[in-house]
Design an enzyme around this catalytic site. Structure first.
Site, mmCIF file in Angstrom:
data_model
loop_
_atom_site.group_PDB
_atom_site.id
_atom_site.type_symbol
_atom_site.label_atom_id
_atom_site.label_comp_id
_atom_site.label_asym_id
_atom_site.label_seq_id
_atom_site.Cartn_x
_atom_site.Cartn_y
_atom_site.Cartn_z
ATOM 1 C CG ASN A 115 -7.225 4.664 11.149
ATOM 2 O OD1 ASN A 115 -8.360 4.413 11.359
ATOM 3 N ND2 ASN A 115 -6.682 5.079 10.350
ATOM 4 C CD GLU A 169 11.615 -1.264 11.533
ATOM 5 O OE1 GLU A 169 10.622 -0.921 12.188
ATOM 6 O OE2 GLU A 169 12.723 -0.503 11.306
ATOM 7 C CG LEU A 192 8.590 6.359 22.770
ATOM 8 C CD1 LEU A 192 9.862 5.580 22.802
ATOM 9 C CD2 LEU A 192 8.706 7.726 23.295
ATOM 10 C CB CYS A 222 5.493 -6.051 9.268
ATOM 11 S SG CYS A 222 6.713 -5.142 10.349
ATOM 12 C CB CYS A 266 2.822 7.369 3.753
ATOM 13 S SG CYS A 266 2.994 6.023 4.615
ATOM 14 C CB CYS A 275 -0.655 0.674 8.882
ATOM 15 S SG CYS A 275 0.941 0.093 8.183
ATOM 16 C CD GLU A 325 -2.409 -0.921 2.765
ATOM 17 O OE1 GLU A 325 -3.208 -2.006 2.865
ATOM 18 O OE2 GLU A 325 -2.465 0.026 3.435
ATOM 19 C CB CYS A 360 0.603 -2.228 13.633
ATOM 20 S SG CYS A 360 0.986 -2.064 11.867
#
Ligand code: SAH
Length: 405
Positions: free
Chosen positions: A337, A207, A261, A143, A136, A380, A123, A150
Site C-alpha cells: 500500500n 511492534e 517475513l 514504532c 486491527c 498503516c 489508528e 512501513c
C-alpha cells in the site's frame, strides 16, 4: 465515490480538560481480576465481597459495555458513587471516523493525556467480511522498527500503549458498531457470525512484542469467556520477529502468531526489516517451529508484502515454499500500500498471481489480501500523518490560529 462520515469531536479545550481530570482516576479497562480486586479493596470493599464485586464490574465493563457506573444496577449506590469518584471507564476520543465504500471503517483515536500532558493518536481499522469481522488494533504510538516500506516507521518512536489503552480501542469499536450482546439480541438483521467483531489482529501501529506485558494482558482480557469472549484462535499477534518474546506469547496467551517475513534472504530482509540484523531468518524460523500448540488447524501466518522488483521473483516464491516446509504455515500476500514518499511500488497484479501460484503449488495456502479501504487511507500510519499534516497547515494559517489543538 468515497463516503466519509467525519464523526469528529473537535479538539476543543473542554474535552482535553475532562481527559486531564480523568488522569487522576484509575482506568478500569485493562485491569485483570486481581488488580480490580485491589482497587475495590482500596475503596473499602470487605475482603469476602471482593471476588463477587470484581466479577460484577467485569460483567458490566466487558459484557455489557457499560460506560458509566450509574448504570451498574446491581452494585450499591454508595459503591457506585465511590467508583465514580476514583475510577473511570472512559473511551479514547474519536478524532476522525471514516467509512469506506467497501464497508471498511477506520478510526483515528486520541488517547487521554499521559503524565507529560501529551495526547497521542493511534489508528484502528475494522474489516467486515461475509462470515467474520476483523478489528486491527495498535499496540504502540509510533514504532521503533523502521521497516522501510512501513509508514508508521517514518513517524518516530513515541511510547507503549497500556493494556487499558489497547482494550479501550476494542470497547470503542464495539460501541460504534453496536456490537454488544444486549443490542445484537434486538437487532432485526444481526451479523452472520452473531457479532460484528469476531477476530482481533495486532497489526495496527507498533511492534506488539516490544510491549509484551501490556499486549499479553490485553489478549487475556479479550479472550476471557465471561467478558469480551473472543477466542484465542481468533486473536493474532503480528511481529516483525522479536525472537525472544515469541515462546512467551504462546505460553502466556495462546494467541495465534503472525510473522512479517517479507523476504526470503537475510540480505533483502536486513534491508526491509532492519530487526533482521539482530534476529536473522534462521533464528526466527526456529522460534516459529517451537511455537506451542501448532497443528494443521493452528498455523502460523507469514505476511509477505509484494514489492515490485524487490522480493517478488519466482525464485523468492520457491525459496519461501522451501523455508516453510516444516512449519504449519499459511502465507498472506499483501499488495504493498504505497504512501507519499515511499521508496517502493506494489508488484504488478500478474506478478502477484504468479507468485501466489508457485506458493500454492508448493502446498501452502497463499491468499492475496485484497486491498481494503484504500479510499480512506487504510495503510498503516497514513491517517495519523494526514491529521498531523492538516494541523500543521492550520497552524500556519493565521485565520485558523487558536481554533484547533
Ligand atoms: N510490527 C508488527 C505489526 C504492525 S505492521 C509487524 O511488523 O508485524 C502489520 C503488517 O502490515 C505487517 O506485516 C507490516 O509489514 C505490514 N505493512 C506495513 N506497512 C505496509 C504497507 N505500506 N503496505 C502493506 N503492508 C504493510
Amino acid at each position: 465515490m468515497t463516503h466519509i462520515t467525519t464523526n469528529s469531536q473537535p479538539a476543543t479545550a473542554p474535552v482535553a480538560d475532562t481527559h486531564t481530570a480523568l488522569r487522576q482516576h484509575t482506568q478500569l479497562p485493562g485491569l485483570e481480576r486481581p488488580a480490580l480486586m485491589q482497587v475495590l479493596a482500596g475503596l473499602g470493599v470487605p475482603q469476602r465481597q471482593l471476588k463477587m464485586r470484581a466479577q460484577q464490574l467485569w460483567h458490566w465493563i466487558y459484557h455489557r459495555g457499560a460506560q458509566s457506573f450509574e448504570e451498574m444496577s446491581n452494585i450499591s449506590r454508595a459503591l457506585r458513587a465511590q467508583l465514580a469518584e476514583h475510577c473511570s471507564i472512559v473511551r479514547p476520543q474519536v478524532v476522525q471516523a471514516l467509512k469506506s465504500v467497501d464497508g471498511t471503517r477506520k478510526w483515528l483515536l486520541r488517547l487521554p493525556a499521559d503524565e507529560h500532558g501529551q495526547q497521542h493518536e493511534v489508528e484502528m481499522v475494522f474489516i467486515p467480511e461475509e462470515d467474520r469481522g476483523t478489528l486491527c488494533i495498535s499496540s504502540q504510538v509510533g514504532c521503533t522498527l523502521n521497516c522501510r516500506f512501513c509508514h508508521t516507521g517514518t513517524q518516530g518512536w513515541v511510547r507503549n500503549l497500556s493494556a487499558g489503552e489497547i482494550i479501550a480501542q476494542v470497547l470503542l469499536a464495539k460501541d460504534d458498531l453496536g456490537d454488544w450482546p444486549a443490542l445484537l439480541e434486538k437487532h432485526p438483521n444481526p451479523p452472520l457470525a452473531g457479532r460484528y467483531i469476531t477476530n482481533i489482529v495486532f497489526m495496527g501501529m507498533g511492534e506488539p512484542l516490544y510491549n509484551s506485558e501490556n499486549v499479553f494482558a490485553a489478549v487475556r482480557i479479550l479472550a476471557d469467556g465471561e467478558g469480551l469472549a473472543i477466542s484465542r484462535r481468533r486473536i493474532t499477534v503480528s511481529t516483525a520477529g522479536v525472537v525472544p518474546e515469541i515462546p512467551r506469547l504462546g505460553e502466556e496467551t495462546g494467541a495465534m502468531l503472525a510473522i512479517s517475513l517479507h523476504a526470503t534472504t537475510d540480505e533483502v530482509r536486513n534491508e526491509l526489516v532492519p530487526l533482521n540484523r539482530k534476529y536473522p531468518i534462521a533464528e526466527l524460523l526456529d522460534a516459529c517451529r517451537a511455537y506451542p500448540g501448532l497443528s494443521n488447524a493452528k498455523r502460523i501466518t507469514f505476511e509477505y508484502v509484494m514489492l515490485k522488483g524487490v522480493n517478488d521473483a519466482d525464485a523468492d516464491a520457491r525459496r519461501l515454499v522451501k523455508m516453510l516446509r516444516d512449519i504449519p504455515a499459511k502465507v498472506n500476500l499483501i499488495p504493498f500500500n504505497p504512501w507519499p514518499g515511499s521508496a517502493y511500488a506494489c508488484s504488478d497484479w500478474e506478478r502477484i498471481e504468479r507468485f501466489a501460484e508457485i506458493v500454492n503449488d508448493g502446498g501452502l495456502a497463499a491468499p492475496v489480501r485484497t486491498p481494503r479501504g484504500r479510499d480512506i487511507l487504510a495503510a498503516c500510519g497514513q491517517l495519523k500523518s494526514e491529521s498531523q499534516r492538516l494541523r500543521a497547515k492550520q497552524r500556519k494559517t493565521p485565520a485558523r490560529q487558536g481554533s484547533t489543538a
